[in-house]
Design a protein around this motif. Structure first.
Motif, PDB file in Angstrom:
ATOM      1  N   LEU A 139     -35.726 -51.691  51.419  1.00 15.40           N
ATOM      2  CA  LEU A 139     -34.540 -52.702  52.494  1.00 15.40           C
ATOM      3  C   LEU A 139     -32.628 -52.174  51.890  1.00 15.40           C
ATOM      4  N   ASN A 140     -32.399 -52.320  50.394  1.00 10.09           N
ATOM      5  CA  ASN A 140     -31.444 -51.804  49.978  1.00 10.09           C
ATOM      6  C   ASN A 140     -30.779 -50.303  50.666  1.00 10.09           C
ATOM      7  N   ALA A 141     -31.973 -49.421  49.885  1.00 11.84           N
ATOM      8  CA  ALA A 141     -31.878 -48.188  50.764  1.00 11.84           C
ATOM      9  C   ALA A 141     -32.199 -47.569  51.871  1.00 11.84           C
ATOM     10  N   ILE A 142     -33.198 -48.373  52.895  1.00 11.53           N
ATOM     11  CA  ILE A 142     -32.959 -48.289  54.512  1.00 11.53           C
ATOM     12  C   ILE A 142     -31.782 -48.113  55.191  1.00 11.53           C
ATOM     13  N   GLU A 143     -31.075 -49.400  55.038  1.00  8.06           N
ATOM     14  CA  GLU A 143     -30.135 -50.242  55.122  1.00  8.06           C
ATOM     15  C   GLU A 143     -28.638 -49.022  54.541  1.00  8.06           C
ATOM     16  N   LEU A 144     -28.873 -48.212  53.653  1.00 10.29           N
ATOM     17  CA  LEU A 144     -27.317 -47.122  53.221  1.00 10.29           C
ATOM     18  C   LEU A 144     -28.526 -45.677  54.242  1.00 10.29           C
ATOM     19  N   GLY A 145     -29.078 -45.987  53.727  1.00 14.17           N
ATOM     20  CA  GLY A 145     -29.362 -44.555  54.930  1.00 14.17           C
ATOM     21  C   GLY A 145     -28.979 -44.481  56.233  1.00 14.17           C
ATOM     22  N   ILE A 146     -28.988 -45.427  57.235  1.00 14.97           N
ATOM     23  CA  ILE A 146     -29.022 -45.970  57.968  1.00 14.97           C
ATOM     24  C   ILE A 146     -27.349 -45.705  58.773  1.00 14.97           C
ATOM     25  N   LEU A 147     -26.823 -46.458  57.479  1.00 14.04           N
ATOM     26  CA  LEU A 147     -24.898 -46.507  57.457  1.00 14.04           C
ATOM     27  C   LEU A 147     -24.368 -45.285  57.189  1.00 14.04           C
ATOM     28  N   THR A 148     -24.941 -44.236  56.602  1.00 17.20           N
ATOM     29  CA  THR A 148     -23.911 -43.663  55.876  1.00 17.20           C
ATOM     30  C   THR A 148     -24.806 -41.668  56.501  1.00 17.20           C
ATOM     31  N   THR A 149     -25.780 -42.016  57.738  1.00 18.36           N
ATOM     32  CA  THR A 149     -26.419 -40.863  57.657  1.00 18.36           C
ATOM     33  C   THR A 149     -25.765 -39.950  59.218  1.00 18.36           C
ATOM     34  N   ASP A 150     -24.948 -39.391  59.552  1.00 14.29           N
ATOM     35  CA  ASP A 150     -25.139 -38.836  61.193  1.00 14.29           C
ATOM     36  C   ASP A 150     -25.516 -38.944  62.173  1.00 14.29           C
ATOM     37  N   ARG A 151     -25.549 -39.047  63.103  1.00 12.93           N
ATOM     38  CA  ARG A 151     -26.461 -39.103  64.390  1.00 12.93           C
ATOM     39  C   ARG A 151     -26.964 -37.553  64.583  1.00 12.93           C
ATOM     40  N   SER A 152     -27.811 -37.307  64.935  1.00 17.52           N
ATOM     41  CA  SER A 152     -28.807 -36.385  65.562  1.00 17.52           C
ATOM     42  C   SER A 152     -28.391 -35.418  66.797  1.00 17.52           C
ATOM     43  N   SER A 153     -28.619 -34.619  67.170  1.00 15.42           N
ATOM     44  CA  SER A 153     -28.214 -33.980  68.725  1.00 15.42           C
ATOM     45  C   SER A 153     -28.768 -34.609  69.463  1.00 15.42           C
ATOM     46  N   ASP A 154     -30.053 -35.292  69.779  1.00 14.80           N
ATOM     47  CA  ASP A 154     -30.577 -36.403  70.143  1.00 14.80           C
ATOM     48  C   ASP A 154     -30.268 -37.852  70.329  1.00 14.80           C
ATOM     49  N   GLY A 155     -29.471 -38.466  69.431  1.00 17.39           N
ATOM     50  CA  GLY A 155     -28.748 -39.453  69.558  1.00 17.39           C
ATOM     51  C   GLY A 155     -28.782 -40.435  68.818  1.00 17.39           C
ATOM     52  N   LYS A 156     -30.035 -40.434  67.884  1.00 15.68           N
ATOM     53  CA  LYS A 156     -30.585 -40.778  66.992  1.00 15.68           C
ATOM     54  C   LYS A 156     -30.300 -40.620  65.407  1.00 15.68           C
ATOM     55  N   ILE A 157     -30.128 -41.780  64.704  1.00 11.83           N
ATOM     56  CA  ILE A 157     -30.253 -41.444  63.296  1.00 11.83           C
ATOM     57  C   ILE A 157     -31.725 -41.270  62.849  1.00 11.83           C
ATOM     58  N   HIS A 158     -32.095 -39.861  62.181  1.00  7.61           N
ATOM     59  CA  HIS A 158     -33.445 -39.692  61.092  1.00  7.61           C
ATOM     60  C   HIS A 158     -33.944 -39.368  59.914  1.00  7.61           C
ATOM     61  N   ILE A 159     -33.823 -40.736  59.675  1.00  6.01           N
ATOM     62  CA  ILE A 159     -34.058 -40.812  58.048  1.00  6.01           C
ATOM     63  C   ILE A 159     -35.104 -40.300  57.464  1.00  6.01           C
ATOM     64  N   THR A 160     -35.002 -38.930  57.089  1.00  8.87           N
ATOM     65  CA  THR A 160     -35.548 -38.123  56.781  1.00  8.87           C
ATOM     66  C   THR A 160     -36.267 -38.640  55.165  1.00  8.87           C
ATOM     67  N   LEU A 161     -37.197 -37.742  54.668  1.00  4.05           N
ATOM     68  CA  LEU A 161     -37.145 -37.727  53.128  1.00  4.05           C
ATOM     69  C   LEU A 161     -36.458 -37.483  52.415  1.00  4.05           C
ATOM     70  N   SER A 162     -35.511 -36.887  53.075  1.00  2.00           N
ATOM     71  CA  SER A 162     -33.983 -36.033  51.482  1.00  2.00           C
ATOM     72  C   SER A 162     -33.102 -36.726  51.533  1.00  2.00           C
ATOM     73  N   VAL A 163     -33.364 -38.058  53.051  1.00  2.00           N
ATOM     74  CA  VAL A 163     -31.743 -39.281  53.224  1.00  2.00           C
ATOM     75  C   VAL A 163     -32.211 -40.494  52.573  1.00  2.00           C
ATOM     76  N   ALA A 164     -33.883 -40.436  52.118  1.00  2.00           N
ATOM     77  CA  ALA A 164     -34.998 -41.174  51.489  1.00  2.00           C
ATOM     78  C   ALA A 164     -34.893 -41.561  50.192  1.00  2.00           C
ATOM     79  N   GLU A 165     -34.188 -40.030  49.625  1.00  2.00           N
ATOM     80  CA  GLU A 165     -34.059 -39.634  48.054  1.00  2.00           C
ATOM     81  C   GLU A 165     -32.955 -39.733  47.653  1.00  2.00           C
ATOM     82  N   GLU A 166     -32.082 -39.855  48.288  1.00  2.00           N
ATOM     83  CA  GLU A 166     -30.705 -39.445  48.259  1.00  2.00           C
ATOM     84  C   GLU A 166     -30.334 -40.982  48.230  1.00  2.00           C
ATOM     85  N   CYS A 167     -30.458 -42.186  48.998  1.00  2.00           N
ATOM     86  CA  CYS A 167     -30.769 -43.140  48.783  1.00  2.00           C
ATOM     87  C   CYS A 167     -30.642 -43.802  48.013  1.00  2.00           C
ATOM     88  N   ILE A 168     -31.691 -43.839  47.131  1.00  2.00           N
ATOM     89  CA  ILE A 168     -32.131 -44.492  46.048  1.00  2.00           C
ATOM     90  C   ILE A 168     -32.754 -43.674  44.391  1.00  2.00           C
TER      91      ILE A 168
END
Length: 437
Positions: A215-244
């Motif tokens: 949950l800490n990793a998810i929270e960090l990922g959502i709070l620090t990841t920029d929105r994509s062109s579709d307006g959504k925040i995408h938690i990708t594998l690379s984002v998950a790796e960075e967050c944990i």
């Protein structure tokens, strides 16, 4: 509570970590631990009926000990007090006890005292609670990551029911991650985020049963990841790796890579390469391999590939396996490495496995030969009349505590099963056996 206290409480709830906000308010929201909170289980019935006695929650971090305590707080009619043993002292407990006595005497209301990290209290602090637990002034709920039988006073244990919480399963963690991403009230749903399947799979696996870490990793990922062109925040594998702060290691626990890695691990120990053996140990630990499985393989290698060339290898391996069960990760990596490096560095002999396999083969292929009469038990009733034990030579009555006599059954005399090598301690065994000829 005045206006300022109320505002502080409201802000604290909004700004608290995701893992804290997402805690369930009732039993139906709890994920995992069905072995103790399933609808037919004692704890479930006790919480629902508000008939709790003193209990101890024991389990790894992030498995729901505090969560269950908060659920109890939300469902009980009793006064609920919480302290943390890392920062609280005797004065804090005295204040709770004094208030509990007032509630009991004036209103007939019970008090539940939840002590997080109870193993941090010393013996004197734990002893202070005994009379108040004994007479029902407080109902104790203790939470500990350490084995309570080692860390909590026996007197407190005898007055409490111990519930052991297990690490959450991978599916449990997935459920919590998705709830965190989608829940708009308690979770991060308002951020319009989504998590890709690869990232979900990775985080649920790498968190190793610790919901808080995921949950800490998810929270960090959502709070620090920029929105994509579709307006959504995408938690990708690379984002998950960075967050944990861990990278994906190719390691399918049910596939070829699992068997290839454990094969390389065993062959490195057998081949007396401690560096390679420790490397493969690290790969397995990093990928989340079951530490008990690793410990079993080390014990097998110690017996099969080292044997009596260094009898201490099996002792070290077994001790490491016991330490692993008591310690858990991350500390368990140390005794595992100690055992791996010892077994890999020890002189090698496979005489033990060759001996037992040959003996098993002989037993399977030949009918059960009668045990020589002089070796048969002479102690039971009527054995003497049958001549059992007659002619047996007691080895300790002879020089060197040895006397030559037949031990194998007729037809197998002269058969060799155990043939020690000249490696390590087995060279001494060979020397001793040769001296008996």
């Amino acid at each position: 509570m005045d206006l300022f206290d109320y505002m502080r409480e409201q802000n604290r709830e909004k700004e608290s970590p995701l893992a804290s906000r997402l805690r369930p308010s009732d039993l139906e929201e709890v994920v995992g631990q069905q072995h103790i909170i399933g609808k037919d289980k004692l704890l479930y019935r006790a919480i629902k009926a508000d008939k709790l006695s003193s209990i101890l929650f024991y389990g790894p971090p992030g498995t729901g000990k505090t969560t269950l305590a908060r659920v109890i707080a939300n469902t009980t009619s009793a006064e609920f007090k919480q302290i943390n043993a890392t920062s609280a002292g005797k004065k804090d407990m005295e204040a709770v006890v004094a208030e509990a006595k007032n509630n009991q005497g004036m209103y007939g209301r019970k008090t539940i005292l939840f002590i997080d990290e109870i193993h941090r209290f010393n013996k004197g602090q734990q002893d202070f609670l005994l009379p108040y637990v004994e007479d029902g002034t407080v109902i104790l709920i203790g939470a500990t990551t350490e084995n309570p039988y080692f860390e909590v006073n026996g007197a407190l244990i005898s007055r409490s029911i111990i519930f052991e919480l297990n690490s959450l399963s991978k599916e449990d963690i997935k459920t919590l991650i998705l709830r965190a991403v989608q829940d708009e009230k308690k979770g991060m749903g308002a951020y319009n985020a989504c998590i890709e399947d690869e990232a979900l799979e990775f985080l649920s696996d790498i968190s190793n049963g610790d919901a808080r870490a995921a949950l800490n990793a998810i929270e960090l990922g959502i709070l620090t990841t920029d929105r994509s062109s579709d307006g959504k925040i995408h938690i990708t594998l690379s984002v998950a790796e960075e967050c944990i702060q861990k990278r994906v290691v190719k390691y399918d626990k049910d596939g070829d890579n699992h068997y290839d890695t454990i094969s390389a691990f065993i062959k490195s120990m057998r081949g007396s390469d401690p560096d390679a053996a420790v490397y493969y140990l690290a790969r397995m630990l990093y990928a989340g391999e079951d530490i008990k499985f690793i410990a079993r393989r080390i014990m097998i290698c110690a017996a099969e590939d080292v044997g009596n060339a260094d009898p201490q290898a099996l002792v070290v391996a077994v001790a490491a396996a016991q330490a692993v069960e008591r310690l858990g990760l991350p500390e368990a990596r140390i005794p595992l490495c100690q055992a791996v490096s010892y077994v890999a560095s020890a002189p090698k002999s496979n005489s033990a496995i060759l001996a037992i396999d040959k003996a098993m083969s002989v037993v399977a292929k030949t009918k059960t030969a009668p045990i020589p009469v002089h070796l048969q038990d002479a102690h039971y009733k009527s054995a003497g009349k049958l001549g059992h034990g007659n002619g047996y030579l007691y080895a300790h009555d002879y020089p060197g505590h040895y006397v030559k006599q037949q031990y194998l059954p007729d037809g197998l005399t002269g058969e060799k099963f155990y043939e020690p090598t000249q490696n390590g301690y087995e060279a001494e065994i060979v020397s001793y056996l040769n001296s008996l000829q």
